[in-house]
Design a protein around this motif. Structure first.
Motif, PDB file in Angstrom:
ATOM      1  N   ALA A   1       0.546  -1.100   0.084  1.00 60.46           N
ATOM      2  CA  ALA A   1       0.030   0.053  -0.153  1.00 60.46           C
ATOM      3  C   ALA A   1       0.944   1.294   0.146  1.00 60.46           C
ATOM      4  O   ALA A   1       0.565   2.292  -0.838  1.00 60.46           O
ATOM      5  CB  ALA A   1      -0.976  -0.242   1.122  1.00 60.46           C
TER       6      ALA A   1
ATOM      7  N   ASP B   1      -6.533   5.863   2.396  1.00 59.04           N
ATOM      8  CA  ASP B   1      -6.079   4.909   2.713  1.00 59.04           C
ATOM      9  C   ASP B   1      -6.834   3.987   4.410  1.00 59.04           C
ATOM     10  O   ASP B   1      -7.038   4.646   5.499  1.00 59.04           O
ATOM     11  CB  ASP B   1      -4.218   5.327   3.573  1.00 59.04           C
TER      12      ASP B   1
ATOM     13  N   TYR C   1      -6.005  -0.527   7.466  1.00 57.42           N
ATOM     14  CA  TYR C   1      -6.599  -1.358   8.221  1.00 57.42           C
ATOM     15  C   TYR C   1      -7.960  -1.451   8.494  1.00 57.42           C
ATOM     16  O   TYR C   1      -9.050  -2.122   9.463  1.00 57.42           O
ATOM     17  CB  TYR C   1      -6.602  -0.298   9.738  1.00 57.42           C
TER      18      TYR C   1
ATOM     19  N   SER D   1      -1.272  -6.641   3.676  1.00 64.16           N
ATOM     20  CA  SER D   1      -0.072  -6.937   4.534  1.00 64.16           C
ATOM     21  C   SER D   1      -1.402  -7.126   6.416  1.00 64.16           C
ATOM     22  O   SER D   1      -0.762  -7.696   7.005  1.00 64.16           O
ATOM     23  CB  SER D   1       0.213  -5.445   4.778  1.00 64.16           C
TER      24      SER D   1
HETATM   25  N1  PMP Z   1      -0.876   3.244   5.044  1.00 64.64           N
HETATM   26  C1  PMP Z   1      -0.386   2.637   6.847  1.00 64.64           C
HETATM   27  C2  PMP Z   1      -1.327   4.082   7.835  1.00 64.64           C
HETATM   28  C3  PMP Z   1       0.073   1.837   7.827  1.00 64.64           C
HETATM   29  O1  PMP Z   1       0.218   1.359   8.435  1.00 64.64           O
HETATM   30  C4  PMP Z   1       0.789   0.912   6.176  1.00 64.64           C
HETATM   31  C5  PMP Z   1       1.998  -0.228   7.278  1.00 64.64           C
HETATM   32  N2  PMP Z   1       3.360   0.017   6.724  1.00 64.64           N
HETATM   33  C6  PMP Z   1       1.014   1.438   4.889  1.00 64.64           C
HETATM   34  C7  PMP Z   1      -0.043   2.114   4.974  1.00 64.64           C
HETATM   35  C8  PMP Z   1       1.606   0.781   4.504  1.00 64.64           C
HETATM   36  O2  PMP Z   1       0.961  -0.782   4.050  1.00 64.64           O
HETATM   37  P1  PMP Z   1       2.293  -1.738   3.061  1.00 64.64           P
HETATM   38  O3  PMP Z   1       2.518  -1.361   2.353  1.00 64.64           O
HETATM   39  O4  PMP Z   1       3.071  -3.114   3.984  1.00 64.64           O
HETATM   40  O5  PMP Z   1       0.978  -2.401   2.153  1.00 64.64           O
END
Ligand code: PMP
Ligand code: GLU
Length: 398
Positions: free
Chosen positions: A100, A203, A206, A237
């Motif tokens: 992400a 974003d 979560y 993730s």
């Molecule tokens: N956005 C937020 C708020 C996050 O906490 C995270 C985790 N590091 C991410 C994006 C990115 O996640 P990832 O690149 O592992 O998909």
């Protein structure tokens, strides 16, 4: 003398990843470290997902895929957006990235011109301001109040809109404070974005981790107008315990996704092919594993907040989502630890790691001095032991 670029010189490395590296180095030295630092689920990637990855390798699915991701994965993601968020996206309106994180950065690259302002509710996730700067933009913070549970007030967003405002970075459920924005607040924010004319990067990584019956709402689902100016970011993730596989994705208007794909085509190409097949499987099942994980996080959330509140000098509000809690350490500021004065939450975090081998992230990394962030994505025994050590640390201060 030759210099690195001005842009590079103003970028700070990720504090969350730095703390994690420090904690892992101490562990490698044989120290018994309790890691509340980095935010990643401690669960294994579900077996059915690992199986799908093995099968993809054996079937030779190890070559380049389309830059934006395989069509079959993008179709699965379109189904997910419809099922979970009521959002209709065509595969051409979806891009799969290496996490992400990359989706957010690429969206910023596609939307922000040099000097454009990007609104960021504060406290914020550590990477947002740096990503905005990397894209040539200017972060503009929208302060959120402790007494509001750190939920952003729409009028505070409206007050900071200027002729240069290009986008708003929204994160609900939030890292670092776990707040979840209610539908009404999102409606008000959407109305401001539509009226004043700026993009929203939402974003929603979560989204699956909400507690107490809290509802996750995607701002893009609140009407066609706001959908047309929103990029929704999500990923595997957190919901599927797949941090190392590096798969994130975004849905948005075709023109923006096309621009993001062009950027990605020249910077990293497709996300890992095997991981894409694994995530395709993840999105096809996993409700049971997810429910187990959410139940475990919920119990840990209650436990850690209760133990913190029982500790003299420390306090934490019960978060509604994600797996983080902001711990108030203001009572420790100005006190001394073996002759060293604790002047900031940065000092607090450093001394806690050094003296008690407990890793937390200082609030300054998220724009909130006086607090430290704890990730409770660790087992209950570790939570008990970690808070016990923090209580000892607090009691030792003079
Ligand atoms: N956005 C937020 C708020 C996050 O906490 C995270 C985790 N590091 C991410 C994006 C990115 O996640 P990832 O690149 O592992 O998909
Ligand atoms: N989301 C995690 C955190 O905030 C991962 C670390 C990172 O990507 O910076 O701790």
């Amino acid at each position: 003398m030759l210099q690195i670029s001005r842009r590079a010189a103003q970028i700070a490395p990720s504090a969350t990843l730095a703390i994690d590296a420090r904690a892992k180095a101490l562990k490698a030295e044989g120290k018994d470290v309790i890691g509340f630092g980095v935010g990643e689920p401690d669960f294994d990637t579900p077996a059915y997902v690992r199986d799908a990855a093995h099968q993809a390798i054996e079937a030779g699915k190890t070559r380049y895929t389309p830059v934006a991701g395989t069509l079959s994965l993008r179709k699965k993601i379109a189904e997910k957006f419809l099922r979970d968020n009521g959002l209709v996206y065509e595969p051409s309106e979806i891009i799969v990235s290496s996490g992400a994180k990359q989706s957010i950065y690429t969206a910023l690259c596609a939307l922000v011109d040099e000097g454009d302002e990007v609104l960021i509710p504060s406290p914020y996730w550590v990477s947002y301001p740096e990503m905005v700067k990397m894209a040539g933009g200017v972060p503009v913070f929208v302060p959120c109040r402790h007494e509001d549970g750190f939920r952003v007030r729409p009028e505070e967003i409206a007050r900071r809109v200027t002729g240069r405002t290009k986008a708003l970075l929204l994160n609900s459920p939030s890292n670092p404070n776990g707040c979840v924005l209610p539908r009404k607040t999102l409606e008000e924010i959407a109305a401001i974005a539509v009226e004043k004319g700026f993009y929203v990067i939402s974003d929603e990584i979560y989204e699956k981790l909400v507690y107490d019956g809290c509802e996750h709402v995607s701002i893009a689902s609140l009407g066609e107008k706001i959908k047309a100016q929103t990029v929704v970011v999500n990923g595997a993730s957190k919901a599927y315990a797949m941090t190392g596989w590096r798969i994130g994705y975004a849905g948005g208007p075709a023109q923006i996704v096309k621009a993001m794909t062009a950027f990605q085509s020249h910077s990293s190409s497709n996300a890992c092919s095997v991981s894409q097949y694994a995530v395709e499987a993840a999105l096809s099942g996993g409700e049971e594993e997810l429910a187990d994980m959410v139940r475990a996080f919920d119990a840990r959330r209650r436990l850690i907040c209760r133990l913190i509140d029982e500790t003299p000098g420390l306090a934490a509000d019960l978060p509604e989502g994600a797996f983080y809690v902001m711990m108030d350490v203001r009572a420790a500021l100005g006190k001394r630890c073996e002759g060293v004065t604790i002047e900031s939450s940065h000092d607090f975090a450093s001394l806690l790691l050094e003296k008690k081998c407990v890793a937390v992230v200082p609030g300054e990394a998220f724009g909130e001095a006086g607090f430290v962030r704890l990730s409770y994505a660790v087992g209950e025994d570790k939570i008990r032991e970690g808070v016990r050590r923090m209580a000892e640390f607090m009691a030792s201060l003079t």
